[in-house]
Scaffold this motif. Structure first.
Motif, PDB file in Angstrom:
ATOM      1  N   ALA A  41      35.511 102.884-106.126  1.00  0.00           N
ATOM      2  CA  ALA A  41      36.792 102.169-106.180  1.00  0.00           C
ATOM      3  C   ALA A  41      37.651 102.430-104.956  1.00  0.00           C
ATOM      4  O   ALA A  41      38.423 101.565-104.541  1.00  0.00           O
ATOM      5  CB  ALA A  41      37.549 102.551-107.450  1.00  0.00           C
ATOM      6  N   TYR A  42      37.498 103.595-104.333  1.00  0.00           N
ATOM      7  CA  TYR A  42      38.339 103.883-103.169  1.00  0.00           C
ATOM      8  C   TYR A  42      37.968 103.037-101.956  1.00  0.00           C
ATOM      9  O   TYR A  42      38.690 103.022-100.966  1.00  0.00           O
ATOM     10  CB  TYR A  42      38.349 105.371-102.823  1.00  0.00           C
ATOM     11  N   ASP A  43      36.871 102.291-102.004  1.00  0.00           N
ATOM     12  CA  ASP A  43      36.512 101.383-100.911  1.00  0.00           C
ATOM     13  C   ASP A  43      37.189 100.010-101.044  1.00  0.00           C
ATOM     14  O   ASP A  43      37.166  99.214-100.111  1.00  0.00           O
ATOM     15  CB  ASP A  43      35.000 101.171-100.849  1.00  0.00           C
ATOM     16  N   VAL A  44      37.799  99.718-102.183  1.00  0.00           N
ATOM     17  CA  VAL A  44      38.389  98.400-102.426  1.00  0.00           C
ATOM     18  C   VAL A  44      39.445  98.017-101.375  1.00  0.00           C
ATOM     19  O   VAL A  44      39.410  96.899-100.857  1.00  0.00           O
ATOM     20  CB  VAL A  44      38.949  98.295-103.865  1.00  0.00           C
ATOM     21  N   PRO A  45      40.395  98.883-101.013  1.00  0.00           N
ATOM     22  CA  PRO A  45      41.379  98.470-100.005  1.00  0.00           C
ATOM     23  C   PRO A  45      40.743  98.077 -98.666  1.00  0.00           C
ATOM     24  O   PRO A  45      41.144  97.082 -98.055  1.00  0.00           O
ATOM     25  CB  PRO A  45      42.288  99.697 -99.851  1.00  0.00           C
ATOM     26  N   GLU A  46      39.741  98.827 -98.221  1.00  0.00           N
ATOM     27  CA  GLU A  46      39.090  98.498 -96.948  1.00  0.00           C
ATOM     28  C   GLU A  46      38.292  97.209 -97.067  1.00  0.00           C
ATOM     29  O   GLU A  46      38.300  96.376 -96.158  1.00  0.00           O
ATOM     30  CB  GLU A  46      38.183  99.652 -96.508  1.00  0.00           C
ATOM     31  N   LEU A  47      37.621  97.008 -98.190  1.00  0.00           N
ATOM     32  CA  LEU A  47      36.889  95.755 -98.407  1.00  0.00           C
ATOM     33  C   LEU A  47      37.829  94.562 -98.405  1.00  0.00           C
ATOM     34  O   LEU A  47      37.555  93.537 -97.789  1.00  0.00           O
ATOM     35  CB  LEU A  47      36.132  95.798 -99.729  1.00  0.00           C
ATOM     36  N   THR A  48      38.939  94.703 -99.092  1.00  0.00           N
ATOM     37  CA  THR A  48      39.932  93.626 -99.155  1.00  0.00           C
ATOM     38  C   THR A  48      40.459  93.300 -97.765  1.00  0.00           C
ATOM     39  O   THR A  48      40.577  92.137 -97.382  1.00  0.00           O
ATOM     40  CB  THR A  48      41.081  94.027-100.091  1.00  0.00           C
ATOM     41  N   ARG A  49      40.765  94.326 -96.976  1.00  0.00           N
ATOM     42  CA  ARG A  49      41.263  94.115 -95.615  1.00  0.00           C
ATOM     43  C   ARG A  49      40.232  93.365 -94.776  1.00  0.00           C
ATOM     44  O   ARG A  49      40.554  92.382 -94.109  1.00  0.00           O
ATOM     45  CB  ARG A  49      41.580  95.459 -94.956  1.00  0.00           C
ATOM     46  N   ARG A  50      38.969  93.792 -94.861  1.00  0.00           N
ATOM     47  CA  ARG A  50      37.932  93.147 -94.060  1.00  0.00           C
ATOM     48  C   ARG A  50      37.688  91.710 -94.505  1.00  0.00           C
ATOM     49  O   ARG A  50      37.451  90.827 -93.677  1.00  0.00           O
ATOM     50  CB  ARG A  50      36.637  93.955 -94.124  1.00  0.00           C
ATOM     51  N   LEU A  51      37.738  91.443 -95.801  1.00  0.00           N
ATOM     52  CA  LEU A  51      37.555  90.071 -96.285  1.00  0.00           C
ATOM     53  C   LEU A  51      38.693  89.175 -95.830  1.00  0.00           C
ATOM     54  O   LEU A  51      38.477  88.017 -95.463  1.00  0.00           O
ATOM     55  CB  LEU A  51      37.415  90.055 -97.811  1.00  0.00           C
ATOM     56  N   ARG A  52      39.921  89.691 -95.842  1.00  0.00           N
ATOM     57  CA  ARG A  52      41.064  88.903 -95.356  1.00  0.00           C
ATOM     58  C   ARG A  52      40.921  88.588 -93.874  1.00  0.00           C
ATOM     59  O   ARG A  52      41.205  87.477 -93.436  1.00  0.00           O
ATOM     60  CB  ARG A  52      42.364  89.650 -95.618  1.00  0.00           C
ATOM     61  N   GLU A  53      40.494  89.580 -93.095  1.00  0.00           N
ATOM     62  CA  GLU A  53      40.287  89.357 -91.659  1.00  0.00           C
ATOM     63  C   GLU A  53      39.198  88.304 -91.439  1.00  0.00           C
ATOM     64  O   GLU A  53      39.347  87.415 -90.605  1.00  0.00           O
ATOM     65  CB  GLU A  53      39.905  90.672 -90.959  1.00  0.00           C
ATOM     66  N   HIS A  54      38.121  88.409 -92.197  1.00  0.00           N
ATOM     67  CA  HIS A  54      37.030  87.437 -92.065  1.00  0.00           C
ATOM     68  C   HIS A  54      37.507  86.027 -92.441  1.00  0.00           C
ATOM     69  O   HIS A  54      37.207  85.057 -91.747  1.00  0.00           O
ATOM     70  CB  HIS A  54      35.850  87.844 -92.950  1.00  0.00           C
ATOM     71  N   ALA A  55      38.264  85.915 -93.526  1.00  0.00           N
ATOM     72  CA  ALA A  55      38.774  84.613 -93.958  1.00  0.00           C
ATOM     73  C   ALA A  55      39.704  84.008 -92.918  1.00  0.00           C
ATOM     74  O   ALA A  55      39.793  82.784 -92.795  1.00  0.00           O
ATOM     75  CB  ALA A  55      39.490  84.752 -95.302  1.00  0.00           C
ATOM     76  N   ALA A  56      40.386  84.850 -92.151  1.00  0.00           N
ATOM     77  CA  ALA A  56      41.294  84.378 -91.110  1.00  0.00           C
ATOM     78  C   ALA A  56      40.553  84.090 -89.804  1.00  0.00           C
ATOM     79  O   ALA A  56      41.175  83.740 -88.807  1.00  0.00           O
ATOM     80  CB  ALA A  56      42.394  85.412 -90.872  1.00  0.00           C
ATOM     81  N   GLY A  57      39.222  84.263 -89.822  1.00  0.00           N
ATOM     82  CA  GLY A  57      38.435  83.967 -88.635  1.00  0.00           C
ATOM     83  C   GLY A  57      38.346  85.107 -87.631  1.00  0.00           C
ATOM     84  O   GLY A  57      37.924  84.915 -86.498  1.00  0.00           O
ATOM     85  N   ARG A  58      38.769  86.285 -88.060  1.00  0.00           N
ATOM     86  CA  ARG A  58      38.711  87.441 -87.164  1.00  0.00           C
ATOM     87  C   ARG A  58      37.548  88.344 -87.569  1.00  0.00           C
ATOM     88  O   ARG A  58      37.446  88.759 -88.721  1.00  0.00           O
ATOM     89  CB  ARG A  58      40.022  88.217 -87.205  1.00  0.00           C
TER      90      ARG A  58
END
Length: 72
Positions: A41-58
């Motif tokens: 569960a402690y990986d969720v914040p980092e996963l969320t951040r990376r998915l948001r960056e990917h969705a934004a094209g970064r």
């Protein structure tokens, strides 16, 4: 996120499926049907951040492996 060999690393399971189970007239035809990934569960914040960056094209480059988690 830790190295794949660390004690609390992600667990990945792949389930094959035979299409003939649903259609008796078909010969066996296996394919990968389900991919299950379990992670701490402690990986969720980092996963969320990376998915948001990917969705934004970064693109998010991977970090160097943290060998301390595998006792190297």
């Amino acid at each position: 996120m830790t190295h794949w060999a660390a004690p609390d690393a992600w667990d990945v399971t792949v389930k094959p499926m035979d299409r003939a189970m649903y259609e008796d007239t078909m010969p066996s035809q296996f394919r990968l049907h389900l991919l299950q990934v379990s992670f701490p569960a402690y990986d969720v914040p980092e996963l969320t951040r990376r998915l948001r960056e990917h969705a934004a094209g970064r693109s998010v480059p991977p970090a160097p492996a943290d060998w301390s988690t595998v006792g190297r």
